[in-house]
Design an enzyme around this catalytic site. Sequence first.
Site, mmCIF file in Angstrom:
data_model
loop_
_atom_site.group_PDB
_atom_site.id
_atom_site.type_symbol
_atom_site.label_atom_id
_atom_site.label_comp_id
_atom_site.label_asym_id
_atom_site.label_seq_id
_atom_site.Cartn_x
_atom_site.Cartn_y
_atom_site.Cartn_z
ATOM 1 N N GLU A 187 -4.186 -10.007 0.038
ATOM 2 C CA GLU A 187 -5.470 -10.264 0.779
ATOM 3 C C GLU A 187 -6.197 -9.761 0.605
ATOM 4 O OE1 GLU A 187 -5.021 -5.773 3.429
ATOM 5 O OE2 GLU A 187 -2.419 -6.410 2.690
ATOM 6 N N GLU A 247 1.113 -1.587 -0.193
ATOM 7 C CA GLU A 247 -0.117 0.370 -0.324
ATOM 8 C C GLU A 247 0.631 1.154 -0.306
ATOM 9 O OE1 GLU A 247 -4.516 -2.012 1.998
ATOM 10 O OE2 GLU A 247 -2.806 -0.622 3.261
#
Length: 1023
Positions: A534, A467
Amino acid sequence: MNSKLLQPNGFMPWEKNPECFRINKAKPHSDIIPFPTVEDALSWNKEARDITDLNGTWKFRFFENPDQCDEAYPQGLECLMDTHNWGHIQVPANWQMQGYDYPQYVNVKYPWEMTEDIMPPEIPRVYNPVGIYSRTFTADKADGGRLFLRFEGIESCGEVYVNGSFVGYSEGSFTPAEYDITEFVKAGENQLVVKVLRWCDGSWLEDQDFWRLSGIFRDVYLYSLPEVYVSDWRVDALLDEDYQDGLLTVEAEVEGNTDGCLVQMELYSSKGRQIGETEAENVTDGKAVFHVEVDTPWQWSAEAPVLYTVVLRLIRDGQETILASRCGFRTFEMKDGLMMLNNKRIIFKGTNRHEFGAEFGRAITKEAMLADVLAMKRNNINAVRTSHYPNHPYWYELCDEYGLYVIDETNLETHGTWTYGVPEDQQPDVLPGSNPLWTGAVLDRVADMYYRDRNHPCVLIWSLGNESYCGTNFREMADFLRAHDKTRLVHYEGQHHCPGYGDVTDIISTMYTPVSEWVKYAEGNPEKPAILCEFAHAMGNSCGSLDKYADAFDKYPKLQGGFIWDFVDQAILKKDEDGREYLGYGGDFGDDYTDGIFCGNGLIFADRTETPKIKETRICYQNIAFEDIDWENGEVTVRNKCLFTDLNAYRLVWSLYLDEEKTAEGELETACEPGETVKLKLPLGRLPEGSFMEAFLNMEVQLKEDTCWAKAGYAVAKGQFITGSREKLQDGKKTGGSLKVTENFSTLIVTGSDFEYRFSKRSGDFYSIRRNGREYLKAPVECNFWRASTDNDRGSKQTYRSMIWRYAGANAAKWTNKGEISPEAVEIDMKFILPTTSQAVMDTKITIRRDGSILFDNTYNGGENLPDMPEAGLMFILPESFDRFQWHGRGEHENYIDRKASAFVGTYQAKVSERMVPYLMPQECGNMTGVRRLTIAGRNGGSLTFTGFPEMEANVLPYTPEEMELAAHQKDLKPSEKTVVRINYRQTGVGGDDTWSLNARAHEEFRIKGDGTYHFAFEVKPE
């Protein structure tokens, strides 16, 4: 302040100097600490190595910010410290776990945002604690040798001094900081001082979703090497192009005067037998390279993690230095657009894992690491992503040994510096992006990870971080890895949000993509394979529809698995004002700027006990599928989804139940190659017609022999087949005494030979069930449409959209009317008129039979445009003495309509208190689907049996949904004086594709429409 450390811009290395992240720090390398003997190397006896352990009690001085520290030491730390009045601290540890400072949990945002107006690479100045550590150690001043000081992890930076002299500086919390301190030590006692800041400019690169902690949190030790030593070495153990024989390449770098220096390499099997040896070679240009072919070695995989040991001997002047590395022969590659391990399409059945524990924070113990590995293996998890930083070195040894595939992730996350959906040229402050000021820092972080971990066979994929958007810095990181390592792939999910950088990753990676969208990628004939780095956000009561993802892994070759978020709840043990321990989350530690309970995302709890979510994972991830059954011929079809293991490694155990009675059982062995199916003939015999309603065939595949992670008999796969019907159950005749109906001004009373049931004509309540002098109700029967909100309910805002249902049952207008009366039964008509924006009604026809049984026949008719209901059913409040129960239905752990693949129909029993699942914040828990029978027993006698027609959902807890809804922690639930039984038509699934959008809700088919019409029936019988 040590003015010698001032950089050209006038600031210290840790402030406004992103290009200064290491001073005098040794080059990164693999494990080069010698073993005393080959025998120690082969037994992997690291305790025998000559290491001075510096873990333990250190002296410690704490300051709230760097200015306070500078005031105390205006000349800096280049002096011998008087520490007699300092405090104490344990190393390794986070100082917040030792009584200093406070832990702070934030996810995306930076922890200082509300208190400091700063921009990168500035650091907080008002509150930015500094800890100064000190201890002494004893050293021998050996001639010619080198002494190294190694820190496995310092968060966030470390300024190191020995005997009052500056040694070096490092940033990057999760990889080693190592220094050659040979010239700084003296014979005898030496003083070591380390200055640590909570946040440095490198902290802008460490915005991971975790507790913000600080300190020397991994091991510290000294080790010595001879004058000439192996400074690094690489071990590649691959397979040849036919995937049959092994190709071993070992490359060693030697430091020092190598004249007359020889290097020899040996290879040993897992049993310690030497199977390869090279001639002693001279060192050329500081290097020695060996190539050895190995005939048909055992191939390393998660299914069979066979390790060999490479021994390297450095020989000089008749003295030997012995190094060892464990290796596994395996080839991981991209082939025809698929990730392949040893020429087999791999599926990552993975989990993300933060290093964390409720008692020790991020200073994880070996015991906890082993517990995590064992839990993963036992629950069919075969892969782990080290989210979002390189893990403790011991973790990789365990993954090598026990067999777990690893995505090794660079310590890099800058989530708080960028925004989704905004083009790169409109985000000038994104880090590291394409900003050249940060290039060196991120390359240093990826290099530290690569050199430390490259000899581990478990590492299949390098990840560039998490991220952090994207940019040219990521391209340079990827280029570095590809230039140095041809044996692994490169992963980065962030390029998904930043067009133009698809080349930085070999794999398409996304997060929390709904399965219906994810399969569209595979159907588009893509070039690259895809993973979900994820998915299945396991926050609180979650992981609904996990089986859909597992099915997609099998169906679509390009979809090669995913990593559940996350493995363990990040919660910290804390004591309340009464001295009671409880698990705290964000906001419980004075950390007002926090993301609260968002740290509770684990498949296991913070104390490392299992949640029901990991039980579902175990079944969804299992490598053996029970696909079909021919009941008439007793033939079961089994698919072997293993990559390398034949079914003859296991035994199959089966049992047959007719309703609740076991009528047959057995076991057998069979062969079935990986990827194939086999039909198994079981001696079930002909099922006796008319003597049962349902038949259940339970099947388990069990280990034949003990493994390092489970004993023989452990079930690696389970399945169940069901046939039959309960549709005619309701038609049975009832016997008993005569029925009598009486009524007065306010009450309608139905009596039988030994029972009396009372209805209020005034309030409409069914408020008393009494038999043999025992009262079974503590409160009137209510309809109920609410559950204690789950984290997914709150995150999706479903709690607010469905708020009309919260008190709909309690505030319903009720009326009761006497219906038909016959010698066999008395009918009572109840109506619940709900206080909703458009009229909704629950009609309940109660039929009381001569044997005392009560049939509840319920029909819900919804109103127009009403929102989804959390659940629909009736609620019975019983006295607390009814504290245990038995049920025939799905179990034994809690299960929901979208999370029941692991819950097989059987007969189970539990105490009411045991059904409370201790999620970090109290919420809906304990549900049971497919319930045929539920019997709640009192410790003083008596029981109440609920029977579904044909099935029902049931929940038996000490608390009402409202009581759980109002509790912030488990400790807030006071001892209960009741047992709450909810009998439902259905409860909404738990959902959990994520926990913050509409995708957090249960999938459409697992929701209950408020404007629908539903019918369900069940019987209640007091005994």
